[in-house]
Structure formats: C-alpha cells, structure tokens
Design an enzyme around this catalytic site. Structure first.
Site: not given
Ligand code: PHB
Ligand code: APR
Length: 394
Positions: A74, A203, A295, A299, A387
């Site tokens: 990505h 997000y 989460p 990280k 990120y």
């Molecule tokens: C996930 O795909 O489980 C996932 C992706 C991004 C995050 C947390 C979890 O920030």
C-alpha cells in the site's frame, strides 16, 4: 532432561521466532519455548501492517517469499472525518517507502515453517516456565515439555513472551520503572467475508467514535469500531456492528461499505505500556514483553522486529569478539524507537477517538489536528514517516 543452547528464547510470537532466525544466520544456537500449541499460535488474529523496514528484513532473511506473493503493498492511507476522505500519500511523502498488508499469523506460519525446516528447535506446549539465575553468567529456564521436566542452561535468555508472559517479572521491582496509560475505550474487531471496500486503509473519526477499515485478502476484510472497553461482544449483534460501521464511515458522496458475513468478532483493550530497563543481567526483553502500544499506529509487531534485530546484532558481536558493548546499550538503543512509536500511537489514538468525557474544546483540538494533518504537506509527511517506519538506526 537438560539442554544447553547459547540462547533460550521464551515465546514463539514475532519477536521470539524472528530472533531465532536472526541468531541462526549468525551461527548462534537457540531453543524457543512456547506455552501454546503451534495451531493456536498460527490461528491468533492480530494486526496486519508491516513497515517498510520489516518487509526488507524478512525479504533479506529469505523469509519473505509468500509475503511478497500474497501480501499487498500500500502506498497511502485515508483519514476520514466530517464526511470526507483525505488521502495521505505515504510513498510520495517518504522517498518511495511503503507498507505491506500481510497478517501477523501468516508471518508466524512462515517463520515457524522455515525454522523447523532448518532444524531449529521450537518447543510448543511448554508449561510451568520459570527463569533462574538471570543475574549470573549461566542463567537457566526450567519448564515441562511432553511431561518431562526440562532444564535449559544458556548464556542468555530472551524474554519474548508478550505482555502476559513471565519474563518481565524476573527483573526486580526495585530496578523497574513502568510508564503506562489505559484508554477509556476499546476496539471491537471483526473479520468479514466480503470484497475490499477501498484500495487503502481508512482511519475514520466521527461523532459516534473511531472506525477503521483494513483488509486481509481480496475475500476477507478486517474492521474495527471504537467501543466501551467494558462492553461484551455478546451485546453486539452483526446488524448493530454493520449499522455502526456504516454510520461512522458515511461520506457526503455516499461511499458504500461492501458487506458480507461476519465470521469473527472480539473486543480488545487499548493501552500504552513501557518497562525500563529492558534488560537485567543476562535477561533481555523484546517486543510486547517490554512495551505495548494501542493498535492505532499499527506499530506492535514492527517494534518487536526492531528490538530483536538490535538484540541479534548485540549477541553476534558478543559471540564473534567477546564484546559486550552493544549488549550493554540494548535498552538505550531500543528505547529511542520504542518511545517514538509510543508517542506516535498515542497521538494517532488521541486524534482519532471520541473521549467519553471530552468537551467542545477537546473536540475542536482533534478537528484542528486532523485538518492540519491532511492540509499541510509537512504535517502529513510526519505522519507518513512514522507510519511507514523510521529506519532501524535513525
Ligand atoms: C489490522 O489490519 O488489523 C490493522 C490495521 C491497521 C491498524 C491496526 C490494525 O492501525
Ligand atoms: N512461556 C512460554 N511462552 C509464553 C509464555 C510463557 N510463560 N507466556 C506467553 N508466551 C507466548 C505466547 O503464547 C505468545 O505466543 O509468548 C508469545 C508472545 O507473542 P506476542 O504476544 O505475539 O508478542 P511479540 O512476539 O512481542 O509480538 C509483538 O505485536 O502486533 C503486536 O501484540 C501484537 O503479538 C504482537 C506483538
């Protein structure tokens, strides 16, 4: 029964398994002890975002073949608020770096298979694991495996047994400093059998709380909703989850969530946690055993990878030249990255969630931060740099 590897590794998560590979590539012998079965380890659903450096390391170690075939690269993420999506072009903002979406349990399957194929020792279903003499030059690990009492004597112990493991407690309380924060919300995570709704992760900040759209494969999607941390999953019907996702992700141009059967759902707590130092005598902690991040910044796994990379280098220097200088600065070396990730994860979490007792001022602060992050290339570049992951030795 007695075993005498150079390094005893407690825990077959990302930290312990990758460490065993890194050590093997330096000719250092290890045994990994894991309290769960191989099937359980390989079935535990965790996050799925690999930083640029993590991907490079797995590939350079010859462990990335399936990841490169099945994972998805990505080049951006979306921040969504006030009914509008804003793309953060990660690759453009970081000199060509990117992330890989490849679930943690798939990484674990690859690491376990490769290690066993090379003749490495991973002992699953180990119980009553106890550490001994960690301050001496011959520490030991005592445990039960296949109904036998085993005594493992080694030069070093790597405590890679996650947040609920036993290793951390072997550092005397008098020398530990713990910094932590719990958040007044949790995440409700689901797996849904559906095609992806978007090409990149979303997000979303909304009045009703945070939502995240992630993916696992072209057929399986991973999504999260901010929820009450005390809530029980039984209180959430599939219909309620779908409705809430749709409401929080709604846009003014009528974006559609692609839906299908929900095949797994659970609630996870959110916390930040760091123990210092990460070492005591011949014991070295790595990964979740030493630190937890919420989460939101994806990280956790990546920090575990960075820790064991430092630890493997320090041990390689010890075994090749009898030099302890990298071992001595292990905590210091790891903590720079740990605290950067702690800050980034806390910052993303604070910007994107609804705080139950927040007032109008707090919400204005969040909106302003979001607005700045998507409108200013400098602010966006800072998010992007964190990120995709800072270089291991930044
Ligand atoms: C996930 O795909 O489980 C996932 C992706 C991004 C995050 C947390 C979890 O920030
Ligand atoms: N003895 C042996 N093994 C143990 C013990 C014990 N007493 N306690 C826990 N374990 C095992 C767990 O069963 C688990 O498989 O240690 C392993 C720890 O793995 P993780 O919790 O995955 O921790 P870590 O390897 O540090 O990985 C970092 O990043 O994405 C995040 O939290 C997520 O798991 C991820 C972490």
């Amino acid at each position: 029964m007695k075993m005498r590897p150079h390094v005893g590794i407690i825990g077959a998560g990302p930290a312990g398994l990758l460490l065993s590979h890194l050590l093997a590539s330096e000719g250092i012998d290890s045994v990994v002890l894991e309290s769960r079965s191989r099937a359980e380890v390989e079935a535990t659903i965790r996050a799925g975002v690999l930083e640029h450096g993590t991907v490079d390391l797995l590939r350079d170690m010859g462990l990335g073949e399936r990841m490169q075939r099945e994972g998805a690269v990505h080049h951006g993420i979306e921040l969504r608020f006030d009914g509008e999506g804003h793309r953060i072009p990660l690759t453009e903002l970081t000199n060509g770096r990117s992330i890989m979406i490849y679930p943690q349990h798939e990484v674990l399957k690859d690491l376990i298979a490769a290690r066993l194929e090379q003749g490495g020792r991973i002992l699953f279903n180990a119980s009553d694991v106890r550490l001994a003499d960690v301050a001496s030059s011959q520490p030991g690990i005592h445990f039960v495996h296949e109904e036998q009492q085993v005594e493992l004597q080694c030069d070093f112990i790597a405590g890679c047994d996650g947040f609920h493991g036993v290793s951390r407690a072997a550092i005397p309380a008098a020398v530990q400093t713990v910094s932590s924060r719990t958040y007044p919300f949790g995440w409700l995570g689901i797996l849904m059998q559906a095609p992806p709704s978007a090409e990149e992760l979303i997000y979303a900040y909304s009045e009703r709380g945070f939502a995240l759209v992630s993916t696992r494969s072209p057929e399986l999607q991973r999504m999260y909703l901010q929820c009450d941390p005390q809530d029980e999953i039984a209180n959430w019907s599939d219909e309620m989850i779908l409705e809430e996702l749709q409401a929080r992700l709604a846009t003014t141009d009528h974006w559609q969530l692609r839906v299908g059967p929900i095949i797994q759902k659970s609630i996870l707590a959110m916390r930040s946690f760091v123990i210092e130092p990460m070492q005591y005598g011949r014991l070295f902690l790595a990964g979740d055993a030493a630190h937890i991040v919420p989460p939101t910044g994806a990280k956790g796994l990546n920090l575990a990878v960075a820790d064991v990379r430092h630890l493997a280098r320090a041990l390689a220097l010890f075994y090749s030249n009898q030099q302890t200088e990298l071992l001595e600065v292990y905590t210091q070396t790891c903590l720079r990255r740990v605290w950067r990730a702690e800050h980034f994860s806390w910052w993303m979490t604070s910007m994107l969630h609804r705080f139950p007792d927040d007032d109008a001022f707090g919400q204005r602060m969040q909106r302003s931060q979001l607005d700045y992050t998507v409108r200013s290339p400098v602010a966006a570049a800072s998010l992007a740099e964190n990120y995709v992951g800072l270089p291991f030795d930044w």
